[in-house]
Design a protein around this motif. Structure first.
Motif, mmCIF file in Angstrom:
data_model
loop_
_atom_site.group_PDB
_atom_site.id
_atom_site.type_symbol
_atom_site.label_atom_id
_atom_site.label_comp_id
_atom_site.label_asym_id
_atom_site.label_seq_id
_atom_site.Cartn_x
_atom_site.Cartn_y
_atom_site.Cartn_z
ATOM 1 N N ASP A 135 0.848 -1.182 0.000
ATOM 2 C CA ASP A 135 0.000 0.000 0.000
ATOM 3 C C ASP A 135 0.888 1.237 0.000
ATOM 4 O OD1 ASP A 135 -2.028 1.859 0.427
ATOM 5 O OD2 ASP A 135 -2.050 1.536 2.605
ATOM 6 N N CYS A 136 1.150 1.784 -1.158
ATOM 7 C CA CYS A 136 2.041 2.935 -1.291
ATOM 8 C C CYS A 136 1.206 4.206 -1.404
ATOM 9 C CB CYS A 136 2.943 2.765 -2.508
ATOM 10 S SG CYS A 136 3.968 1.283 -2.420
ATOM 11 N N GLY A 137 1.266 5.021 -0.371
ATOM 12 C CA GLY A 137 0.374 6.156 -0.201
ATOM 13 C C GLY A 137 -0.720 5.758 0.763
ATOM 14 N N GLY A 138 -0.323 5.440 2.008
ATOM 15 C CA GLY A 138 -1.253 4.841 2.976
ATOM 16 C C GLY A 138 -2.295 5.792 3.513
ATOM 17 N N ASN A 139 -1.962 7.115 3.580
ATOM 18 C CA ASN A 139 -2.870 8.129 4.077
ATOM 19 C C ASN A 139 -3.473 7.704 5.417
ATOM 20 O OD1 ASN A 139 -5.730 9.831 3.764
ATOM 21 N ND2 ASN A 139 -3.928 10.895 3.009
ATOM 22 N N MET A 140 -4.790 7.714 5.566
ATOM 23 C CA MET A 140 -5.458 7.425 6.842
ATOM 24 C C MET A 140 -5.763 5.940 7.003
ATOM 25 S SD MET A 140 -8.163 10.574 7.087
ATOM 26 C CE MET A 140 -9.025 10.029 5.626
ATOM 27 N N ALA A 141 -4.940 5.088 6.407
ATOM 28 C CA ALA A 141 -5.157 3.635 6.416
ATOM 29 C C ALA A 141 -6.462 3.269 5.710
ATOM 30 C CB ALA A 141 -5.146 3.070 7.839
ATOM 31 N N SER A 142 -6.941 4.142 4.820
ATOM 32 C CA SER A 142 -8.201 3.869 4.135
ATOM 33 C C SER A 142 -8.107 2.657 3.220
ATOM 34 C CB SER A 142 -8.652 5.097 3.336
ATOM 35 O OG SER A 142 -7.631 5.553 2.466
ATOM 36 N N SER A 143 -6.943 2.465 2.585
ATOM 37 C CA SER A 143 -6.791 1.290 1.716
ATOM 38 C C SER A 143 -6.603 0.023 2.529
ATOM 39 C CB SER A 143 -5.602 1.489 0.768
ATOM 40 O OG SER A 143 -5.887 2.489 -0.190
ATOM 41 N N VAL A 144 -5.929 0.130 3.662
ATOM 42 C CA VAL A 144 -5.798 -1.027 4.554
ATOM 43 C C VAL A 144 -7.179 -1.455 5.030
ATOM 44 C CG1 VAL A 144 -4.881 -1.843 6.755
ATOM 45 C CG2 VAL A 144 -3.476 -0.398 5.283
ATOM 46 N N LEU A 145 -7.985 -0.489 5.447
ATOM 47 C CA LEU A 145 -9.342 -0.796 5.904
ATOM 48 C C LEU A 145 -10.136 -1.496 4.803
ATOM 49 C CD1 LEU A 145 -11.731 1.558 7.836
ATOM 50 C CD2 LEU A 145 -12.533 0.347 5.816
#
Length: 512
Positions: free
Chosen positions: A75-85
């Motif tokens: 996940d490159c560009g994790g920001n607020m963990a929105s992609s992880v979520l």
């Protein structure tokens, strides 16, 4: 040639943690990365995450002793963990993936804290990805303040970019930062992503790369193509930011896109902030039993009459209180009739109580309530379509992981938009004829109900249910989080089986 689209491996082994930064003997380390050591003292565990960022474990999860292929989501560009979520909630078999998330803004670190306990999610913060290893200035968004406008809009993105316009490089001491309000400027380590992938994954692994890095993608992709690193990558999600002040000409940017295509590399869109993935429907297609009764086009809120009697189907809206749910369902299960219950369960309840749900599934039909329990009111229905879709799919994925195959969903509120999203996932929408406690009308208040003793409340509740079902019966729903439903349960069953004119059937029979 890239090997995108190869068969997903199915053998996995436990892993140790490792951190990204600079590579030393295949161990990647950076002292500011956000990764908590399992050996922390209780005092350390209670400290804010921002004070723990220097605590690291620097072991590689790709040591020679490891065997078998693994799955990775980078996940490159994790920001607020929105992609992880989003990945953890809806991606097929997401629990099998190791996630490495790179984010340049250390203030966003706390958003990753809830995922650290799974042992497979490793945030690298602050850490940028690039076409080389070193340090660069990160231009980051400042705090929100009344009247703030980001890019002339009422937005708060968080994070920032390694590339800034001249006006964004000014006003670092004030609430400035140009059009995007990038008022915080800090030096951050950057890692050569191409080299990182080659050193920390293997060709036999299954690697998903998501690249949303505000212009840094051009140098990264150029290096990956030169290094043939896409031989390590199986699926590529990303965005191009042609407007970013990278110094690349349009001709140079277009050439990179052409080179990707020439090498057979397909870039799919992924936007964590809007809950969209280009192949969302493809990856979230979950089989619904073909023989599921009921129309997809209608909201199913009543039973079909059979013979001389009208039918009643009893369903339980299982809340998040497992203790109350177990009490109600256990009491009904001990009744002297085999009550054909259908249980509607939140996806989060399934995830948190898998053994209990499996136990129930041996006796009862288990269907979807929604993904998670929302505050009272119609907040779930008011969400945008993408979030509702993610919530529904999240529940379907959790059911699928327990080998539960649902054909119905009982949403808290239904309108045309919600029904359309549900229909797109091939689920039937259920709405009860009578719900206890009633969801509308204010029929339960202190003066008419709650001030009375149990023995006086029981007949009041039963009378409401009797009136709600009337002579025609229908779908009767009990909310397990309402304690009175346990109190009335046996008396209700006595009424339904011994007094009422109705025939008690399963939900599936009710809809045939």
């Amino acid at each position: 040639m890239a090997r995108l689209g190869k068969t997903v491996p199915v053998l996995f082994v436990p892993v140790c943690a490792f951190i990204a930064g600079f590579i030393v003997a295949n161990v990647v380390i950076h002292p500011k990365c956000l990764l908590l050591d399992n050996a922390k003292s209780e005092q350390q565990r209670n400290e804010p995450l921002s004070s723990q960022t220097s605590e690291i474990r620097h072991q590689t999860d790709n040591s020679p002793s490891d065997t078998g292929p693994k799955k990775y989501f980078l996940d490159c560009g994790g920001n607020m963990a929105s992609s992880v979520l989003m990945f953890r909630e809806i991606y097929p078999n997401a629990h099998e993936y190791i996630i490495h998330s790179f984010e340049i803004d250390e203030k966003l670190g706390p958003y990753f804290a809830p995922y650290l306990s799974d042992g497979k999610t490793f945030p690298h913060i602050p850490m940028g990805v690039s076409g080389e290893t070193g340090t660069l200035t990160a231009y980051l968004e400042g705090p929100w303040y009344p009247g703030k406008r980001n890019n002339k809009k009422d937005m708060q993105w968080g994070g920032g970019s390694l590339f800034a316009f001249p006006d964004e490089k000014k006003n670092t001491e004030e609430l400035g930062g140009g059009l995007r309000k990038l008022s915080r400027h800090i030096e951050v380590p950057i890692v050569d992503l191409s080299e990182w992938i080659r050193n920390n994954t293997r060709k036999e692994d299954y690697v998903i790369l998501k690249l949303d890095v505000e212009g840094a993608e051009y140098d990264i992709l150029t290096k990956m193509l030169a290094d043939k690193t896409f031989d390590w990558v199986d699926k590529f999600y990303g965005e191009f930011h042609g407007w970013s002040p990278t110094g690349k000409t349009k001709e140079e940017r277009d050439k990179i896109a052409r080179d990707l295509k020439a090498n057979g590399i397909k870039q799919l869109n992924w936007a964590g902030e809007s809950k969209t993935i280009a192949d969302f429907d493809k990856i979230t297609t979950i089989e619904v039993p073909a023989d599921t009764p009921g129309s997809l086009d209608s909201i199913l809120d009543n039973c079909i009459k059979s013979g001389d009697k009208h039918n009643v189907a009893l369903i339980i809206e299982v809340g998040m209180n497992a203790k109350l749910a177990r009490r109600l369902i256990g009491t009904i299960g001990a009744y002297n009739e085999q009550v054909p219950l259908t249980l509607f369960v939140y996806g989060d309840f399934v995830q948190q109580n898998p053994d209990l749900v499996k136990e129930w599934s041996q006796r009862y039909d288990i269907e979807i309530r929604i993904g998670s329990n929302w505050p009272s009111g119609n907040y779930w229905q008011l969400q945008n379509k993408n979030l509702i879709r993610m919530d529904i799919v999240s529940a379907m994925v959790k059911f699928h992981e327990l080998n539960l195959h649902s054909g119905y969903i009982f949403p808290s509120d239904v309108d045309g938009d919600v029904h359309g999203v549900i229909k797109s996932k091939n689920l039937r929408t259920i709405n009860s004829t009578m719900t206890f406690p009633p969801k509308t009308g204010g029929k339960l208040n202190k003066e008419s109900y709650f001030k009375f003793r149990d023995v006086e409340r029981i007949p009041k509740a039963l009378n409401m249910i009797h009136s709600g079902l009337g002579d025609t019966g229908g779908i009767l729903s009990l909310d397990s989080d309402f304690p009175d439903n346990h109190m009335i349960s046996v008396f209700l069953l006595d009424y339904l089986y011994e007094v009422s004119p109705h025939h008690i059937v399963s939900l599936r029979q009710c809809l045939k």
